[in-house]
Structure formats: C-alpha cells, structure tokens
Design a protein around this motif. Structure first.
Motif: not given
Length: 235
Positions: A136-142, A158-165
């Motif tokens: 589970v990543n704690v992040t913000v919207p891209s 945003a890079a972290q969100n891409a990693m998750m996807g």
C-alpha cells in the motif's frame, strides 16, 4: 497466518497513525524509521496504547545499501510479513514555484520518494508474494491540482503512482499472488507541511483510522488509486 505489517516512516505523522490503528485492529506492526531515538519513542507510545509492536528496522530511503540491509533483516526476523505500507518520504521544497525549484531538490525528492520506495518494495516483493501479501502506497494524485502543486513532491508521487500501476498489471498478468494499491489520505496536519491546519484538513488519528479500515475491508483493490479525502479549493 499472522498479520504482520511494516509501516515506513511510522515514528511520526501519518505513518504513526496507520501503525497505531492497524495495531488496534489486530495487526502486529514493525516500525520503519531512520532514527533510533524517535523509533523507540514511537514504540513506547504504541505499546502504551496496547499495540503489538514487533520492533523497528532502520530504513533510509536515500541509501540503497541501507535498503538492501534492511530487506535482509526483515526477511530474517519477520518471515511472515504480509503488508508493506510505503509511507515514508520527504516534502521537497514546497515554498517555491517550478521556476525557482532547484534541480538538486528534484533529484533528492525523487531519490527518496520514488527510487528508495521502489528499491524497498522490489527487495521485499519475493517475501510478500510468498505470503500472498499486499503493498500500500501513501501518495497524492498524479493529476495536478490548481490549489496545491509543489513540483518536486508531486513529481515524485506521480512516479510512485506509475510504479503501482505497472506492478498491478504485471501481478495480474503473471498471476503473482500480490496486491498493490495507492491511497491519497488528503490534506493532513503533519510536520511535512509545517503542521498546516486549514479547512478540509484532517488529523493523524482520523487518517490512521480510515487507512486501517480500508486495509481491513476485505476487498481486492489491485491497481486502485483511492482518495480518502480529496484536495479541495482553499478559502
């Protein structure tokens, strides 16, 4: 199987709140932190609240050798780890616009929030997959908000969100027994933002409880980006 969670950056802020409320809901928790004194203080407070804290692991996300050592320690001490909460991160310089953002600040923020988070996640994936666990990543919207958009921080998340996807798609395609998703807790009063408190902000207790409820809801959230409290227009 035991429910064992590693929460990075759990010695304070949102990470502390997540560890506390996961513990209250039956999880055993491991504190990921950079500083022994702060980690021990957090452990003492959590144990006083009745939380089953297994210990702490030194994790410095800007140091890849440290991450490798931390992963070895976790594999040896906590072979039943089933949940990694990637919460730790740095804010970067949130006081400047993109024109005045230093390249060094972009690099440092990406090194910690993206490269370090990816390195830790990668190192722990075999163990988590063996235990059919979750990330589970704690992040913000891209998507860029017109009301709040510090470049270094938003770019790193945003890079972290891409990693998750990417990971979510690959887990599904390869039938890897791992689940990964991201959570935006929303505006929260922490020292990351100078303890800012404005309309629409929430406290660590509220966010920690909501995060624990989400993690414990029994649903599959593979590849999802979930907003607990979206960023709203400032008054």
């Amino acid at each position: 199987m035991k429910k064992i969670a590693l929460v990075t950056g759990a010695n304070k802020g949102i990470g502390f709140g997540i560890a506390k409320h996961l513990g209250k809901s039956g999880w055993q928790v491991i504190i990921g932190a950079r500083d022994e004194e702060r980690a021990e203080k957090a452990i003492s407070e959590l144990k006083s609240a009745g939380i089953d804290v297994l210990g702490w692991v030194n994790i410095e996300l800007r140091d890849l050798a440290n991450i490798e050592q931390a992963a070895k320690e976790i594999n040896a001490k906590y072979p039943e780890l089933t949940l990694l909460v990637n919460n730790a991160g740095i804010p970067g310089d949130m006081s400047v616009d993109s024109l005045h953002t230093e390249i060094s600040d972009i690099k440092e923020t990406l090194d910690v929030n993206f490269i370090g988070t990816f390195a830790l996640t990668k190192a722990l994936m075999p163990l988590l997959a063996k235990n059919e666990g979750r990330i589970v990543n704690v992040t913000v919207p891209s998507e860029i908000s017109p009301y709040w958009h510090p470049l270094a921080y938003v770019a790193s998340k945003a890079a972290q969100n891409a990693m998750m996807g990417v990971m979510a798609i690959e887990f599904q395609q390869s039938n890897t027994p791992l689940e990964v998703f991201s959570v935006h807790p929303g505006p929260t009063t922490t020292d990351l933002n100078g303890n800012m408190s404005l309309p629409g902000f929430h406290d660590i207790e509220t966010v920690g409880q909501k995060m624990a409820e989400l993690i414990n809801d029994g649903q599959n959230h593979q590849g999802e980006f979930i907003e607990l409290y979206p960023i709203v227009k400032e008054d």
